[in-house]
Scaffold this active site. Sequence first.
Site, mmCIF file in Angstrom:
data_model
loop_
_atom_site.group_PDB
_atom_site.id
_atom_site.type_symbol
_atom_site.label_atom_id
_atom_site.label_comp_id
_atom_site.label_asym_id
_atom_site.label_seq_id
_atom_site.Cartn_x
_atom_site.Cartn_y
_atom_site.Cartn_z
ATOM 1 C CG ASN A 146 -4.539 11.352 14.174
ATOM 2 O OD1 ASN A 146 -4.470 12.479 13.606
ATOM 3 N ND2 ASN A 146 -5.403 10.521 13.847
ATOM 4 C CG HIS B 169 0.413 -1.099 15.148
ATOM 5 N ND1 HIS B 169 0.639 -2.589 15.953
ATOM 6 C CD2 HIS B 169 0.996 -0.551 14.256
ATOM 7 C CE1 HIS B 169 1.622 -2.941 14.713
ATOM 8 N NE2 HIS B 169 1.691 -2.136 13.752
ATOM 9 C CG HIS C 225 -2.791 4.137 12.745
ATOM 10 N ND1 HIS C 225 -2.330 3.865 14.040
ATOM 11 C CD2 HIS C 225 -3.787 4.933 12.320
ATOM 12 C CE1 HIS C 225 -3.305 4.787 14.639
ATOM 13 N NE2 HIS C 225 -4.127 5.338 13.811
ATOM 14 C CG HIS D 207 -5.821 7.926 9.392
ATOM 15 N ND1 HIS D 207 -7.168 7.203 9.777
ATOM 16 C CD2 HIS D 207 -4.994 8.002 10.327
ATOM 17 C CE1 HIS D 207 -7.088 7.182 11.118
ATOM 18 N NE2 HIS D 207 -5.765 7.646 11.583
HETATM 19 P P1 AMP Z 1 -6.293 6.819 15.261
HETATM 20 O O1 AMP Z 1 -7.472 8.051 15.834
HETATM 21 O O2 AMP Z 1 -5.192 7.720 14.230
HETATM 22 O O3 AMP Z 1 -5.700 6.301 16.398
HETATM 23 O O4 AMP Z 1 -7.122 6.004 14.292
HETATM 24 C C1 AMP Z 1 -7.360 4.910 14.401
HETATM 25 C C2 AMP Z 1 -8.349 4.251 13.214
HETATM 26 O O5 AMP Z 1 -8.320 2.825 13.571
HETATM 27 C C3 AMP Z 1 -9.770 5.016 13.292
HETATM 28 O O6 AMP Z 1 -10.038 5.524 12.202
HETATM 29 C C4 AMP Z 1 -10.676 3.641 13.528
HETATM 30 O O7 AMP Z 1 -11.576 3.795 12.855
HETATM 31 C C5 AMP Z 1 -9.693 2.498 13.193
HETATM 32 N N1 AMP Z 1 -9.869 1.151 13.613
HETATM 33 C C6 AMP Z 1 -9.884 0.795 14.860
HETATM 34 N N2 AMP Z 1 -10.250 -0.706 15.110
HETATM 35 C C7 AMP Z 1 -10.079 -0.772 13.815
HETATM 36 C C8 AMP Z 1 -10.292 -2.331 13.172
HETATM 37 N N3 AMP Z 1 -10.424 -3.455 13.850
HETATM 38 N N4 AMP Z 1 -10.234 -2.433 11.798
HETATM 39 C C9 AMP Z 1 -10.069 -1.477 11.046
HETATM 40 N N5 AMP Z 1 -9.885 -0.270 11.310
HETATM 41 C C10 AMP Z 1 -10.169 -0.023 12.741
HETATM 42 ZN ZN ZN Z 2 0.569 -3.495 17.390
#
Ligand code: AMP
Ligand code: ZN
Length: 110
Positions: free
Chosen positions: A86, A97, A99, A101
């Site tokens: 996203n 940050h 990432h 999925h």
């Molecule tokens: P996004 O909406 O693409 O920014 O996804 C962020 C993702 O990070 C979500 O699916 C959250 O469930 C996941 N997330 C947030 N905090 C943590 C954490 N401490 N450990 C693992 N996943 C996390």
């Molecule tokens: Zn970071």
Amino acid sequence: MDDCIFCKIIRREVPAEIVYETDELLAFKDISPLAPTHVLVVPKSHFASLDDLPADNVDLAGKLLLGIRDTAAKLGISGGYKVVTNCGEAAGQVVGHLHFHLLAGKKFTP
Ligand code: AMP
Ligand code: ZN
């Protein structure tokens, strides 16, 4: 980034279930899984989103893509997987940050 949750996970200041790691990336289980397998693959360097990955950093871009594939292999995923990033708030990005999925274990609609 001092207050970035994923940087804290990378620095081992916040616990996470790490499933794969290289010098440049970390893969750990999503805290709120949306599928039986839901892993986040992140670069260890902080970039806010895909838009912030420097255009000349082709090496890291390639390693991220291959790292996602290698994470899926390490997890023994069979039957396919989905990869999503996203980019920006409108797309649903919550954590700033970069990432990816990695989702598997259920039937996805396109
Ligand atoms: P996004 O909406 O693409 O920014 O996804 C962020 C993702 O990070 C979500 O699916 C959250 O469930 C996941 N997330 C947030 N905090 C943590 C954490 N401490 N450990 C693992 N996943 C996390
Ligand atoms: Zn970071």
